[in-house]
Design a protein around this motif. Structure first.
Motif: not given
Length: 341
Positions: A101-104, A145, A181-183, A208
């Motif tokens: 999620w989002r690069g992690k 990452d 999508e929002d974590g 999160s």
């Protein structure tokens, strides 16, 4: 509710998935990496120790990779292993479940620690000691990452068992996570109230992927009036406004469970991840496997289901499996893959 997997399971590649000659392979969780290749995170322990309960004592989590989702996957590295008895996950790790999620990359897993030596090859297991170590299982998280690491492990479990007035007072294990999508992250976990009690599934939520997680319900999800209806090994995802679930039908005493096929996987949906609907024809897979060479086998086990999601849609089903004399009595184990039509 229709079953979206009906008629979609294609023959499994005989030479697909991930196996290692000198190791028992279990679990299996796959993500597409930043390099465009596919990375499987799996459990392994040396074959010389036998299958039995050795997964509680000597397991580590490894990464294998492949150019294609089908494999074969090649071993790359040990990702998580022992790190000291003082940690909750210091002596054993199992049940990897990878999310991006989002690069992690978020690697959820079960960890445990214990006192004293691990059993040696051929040594019998004390039921008391097995239950003691089993009850130490907690859900952990490692974050990176890159699919190649390095991985930073949290030093505390994501969710602790509650006190003995609750159904989940023994362990938190078998994590399954959906990251919206929002974590916002939803975590399914397995527990029970005492040794040999019915296995049940709870749900928690966090803002999160790293938590903190708080339970959404005092009671387990998918509760059944028949105590022989056991379920375990959930796989959770969110698609088109619904939480979706594949989970193992682990019924006891020949009761037939949800599907009538012991060790099969079935499908359910939910709008809130608490109240679940099981359709009239929920069967996704059984232990009877059609292979791409035309053969058909009855596997000893086919469990720990995991779906590869590409652009939010399931494209491949991964299963921990084995051949031998019967359930959990293996000559060898590996992680297999079934492409979806």
């Amino acid at each position: 509710m229709s079953n979206p997997f009906a008629g979609r399971l294609l023959p499994a590649p005989v030479n697909g998935g991930f196996q290692m000659e000198d190791y028992w392979i279990w679990c299996g969780s796959v993500v597409k990496g930043e390099d465009g290749r596919f990375h499987m995170f799996a459990s392994r322990w040396p074959k010389k120790y036998g299958f039995a309960a050795n997964w509680l004592y000597r397991c580590e989590i490894v990464r294998a990779s492949s150019d294609t989702p089908e494999g074969p996957y090649q071993f790359e590295e040990v990702v998580l292993g022992p790190r000291g008895r003082q940690y909750f996950d210091g002596m054993n790790v199992h049940n990897p479940y990878i999310r991006h999620w989002r690069g992690k990359y978020y690697l959820y897993y079960m960890g445990a620690t214990y006192a004293g030596p691990a059993p040696q090859p051929g040594e019998s297991f004390s039921e008391v000691r097995v239950n003691e170590v089993w009850n130490r299982k907690r859900i952990g998280l490692a974050v990176a990452d890159s699919a190649f690491g390095p991985w930073k492990r949290l030093d505390e479990p994501l969710l602790q068992p509650r006190d003995c007035s609750h159904w989940d007072c023994t362990v938190t294990t078998n994590p399954a996570v959906a990251i919206l999508e929002d974590g916002t992250s939803y975590l399914l976990y397995k527990s029970r109230s005492y040794a040999a009690a019915t296995l049940q599934i709870g749900v928690a939520r966090a803002k999160s992927p790293e938590g903190p997680f708080e339970r959404l319900s005092e009671e387990p999800i998918l509760s059944f009036s028949n105590p022989d209806f056991h379920v375990e090994d959930p796989y959770l995802w969110y698609e088109d406004g619904l939480f979706r679930l594949i989970i193992k039908d682990d019924f006891k005493n020949g009761c037939g469970g949800i599907t009538g096929h012991w060790g099969a996987g079935f499908f359910a949906t939910s709008r809130d991840c608490i109240h679940w609907e099981i359709g009239p024809d929920p069967l996704v897979y059984t232990r009877r496997i059609q292979w791409d060479d035309g053969s058909v086998t009855e596997q000893c086990n086919a469990e720990r289901p995991f779906l590869l999601l590409q652009e939010g849609k399931p494209t491949h089903l991964f299963l921990a499996t084995g051949r031998g004399k019967g359930p959990y009595d293996f000559d060898r184990t590996w992680n297999m893959v079934i492409p979806l039509r």
